[in-house]
Design an enzyme around this catalytic site. Structure first.
Site, PDB file in Angstrom:
ATOM      1  N   LYS A  24       0.857  -1.194   0.000  1.00  0.00           N
ATOM      2  CA  LYS A  24       0.000   0.000   0.000  1.00  0.00           C
ATOM      3  C   LYS A  24       0.888   1.237   0.000  1.00  0.00           C
ATOM      4  O   LYS A  24       1.774   1.396   0.854  1.00  0.00           O
ATOM      5  CB  LYS A  24      -0.875   0.014   1.247  1.00  0.00           C
ATOM      6  CG  LYS A  24      -2.330  -0.325   0.969  1.00  0.00           C
ATOM      7  CD  LYS A  24      -3.104  -0.346   2.242  1.00  0.00           C
ATOM      8  CE  LYS A  24      -4.534   0.107   2.028  1.00  0.00           C
ATOM      9  NZ  LYS A  24      -5.327  -0.014   3.257  1.00  0.00           N
TER      10      LYS A  24
HETATM   11  O1  G3P Z   1      -7.991   0.533   5.107  1.00  0.00           O
HETATM   12  C1  G3P Z   1      -8.425   1.693   4.499  1.00  0.00           C
HETATM   13  C2  G3P Z   1      -9.826   2.118   4.865  1.00  0.00           C
HETATM   14  O2  G3P Z   1     -10.707   1.081   4.619  1.00  0.00           O
HETATM   15  C3  G3P Z   1      -9.981   2.765   6.203  1.00  0.00           C
HETATM   16  O3  G3P Z   1     -11.300   2.891   6.580  1.00  0.00           O
HETATM   17  O4  G3P Z   1     -12.962   3.268   8.350  1.00  0.00           O
HETATM   18  O5  G3P Z   1     -10.635   4.122   8.677  1.00  0.00           O
HETATM   19  O6  G3P Z   1     -12.154   5.213   7.043  1.00  0.00           O
HETATM   20  P1  G3P Z   1     -11.792   3.939   7.727  1.00  0.00           P
END
Ligand code: G3P
Length: 214
Positions: A83
């Site tokens: 990533k």
């Molecule tokens: O892993 C990336 C993403 O899915 C993070 O999600 O819930 O932290 O906005 P969130």
């Protein structure tokens, strides 16, 4: 649509994997930090559970540092996807990593233009964070629709991972949009199972069966 689980928690990964619905895993530094384990050891555990793409994020913010981290991580397994944050240094790294057959997932994507650039640079995956856009009053899912159209028009090979999913409706919308992947937190996968009529129906079937035996 492939389903990845968006967590670094071994118990959650194990449980969802046993349900037969997990095609891959995405992690990020926040999710990894929550587990309080050594990164390499944690990712090794995950690699032992799920036979599919496992995203691990770099910490460096300069392309040289990112490439160094990415080359090391990609040696852990052929399932590793690195990533990389959506910044100019990140795309510089993506270009070189792509030339060296290292799979990348460009993360922290919040606009169609960012995703277009990521695809041009040779990203394997791109991760628009739709929930965080919804949080600030933007329509996150619109980016997925626009990107599907653009990637198809120009035959980009980059796959779209719908990320930052908050609820089951996001999953349905992702599938309707034709997204390649939805990366879903454990709690949302659990909610996808739920329907009161299933529970009521099962209870009735079992009760009727018991009654017939008396
Ligand atoms: O892993 C990336 C993403 O899915 C993070 O999600 O819930 O932290 O906005 P969130």
């Amino acid at each position: 649509m492939k389903i990845f689980i968006d967590t670094a928690n071994i118990e959650e990964i194990n449980t969802a994997n046993e349900w037969g619905v997990v095609d891959g895993v995405t992690t990020n530094p926040t999710l990894v930090a929550k587990e309080g384990k050594d990164l390499r050891a944690l990712i090794n555990e995950i690699l032992g559970i799920v036979d599919g793409p496992i995203s691990v994020e770099v910490i460096s913010t300069d392309s040289e540092g990112m490439i160094k981290e990415a080359l090391e991580m990609s040696n852990w397994s052929e399932n590793i996807v690195v990533k990389i944050p959506m910044i100019p240094e990140g795309l510089k790294a993506v270009k070189i990593l792509n030339e060296n057959d290292v799979k990348t997932n460009v993360t922290l994507v919040f606009s169609v233009n960012q995703a277009l650039l990521a695809a041009k640079a040779g990203a394997t995956y791109v991760s628009p964070f739709i929930g965080r856009l919804d949080d600030i009053g933007h329509d996150g899912m619109q980016i997925i629709h626009d990107l599907m159209q653009i990637y198809n028009l120009y035959d980009f090979k980059t796959e779209i991972i719908v990320a930052s999913i908050r609820h089951p409706l996001h999953v349905i919308e992702s599938a309707k949009a034709g997204a390649h992947v939805a990366t879903i937190p454990f709690g949302v996968i659990e909610k996808m199972f739920k329907h009161p009529l299933t529970d009521i129906g099962l209870e009735k079937f079992l009760k009727d069966w018991e009654k017939s035996k008396k």
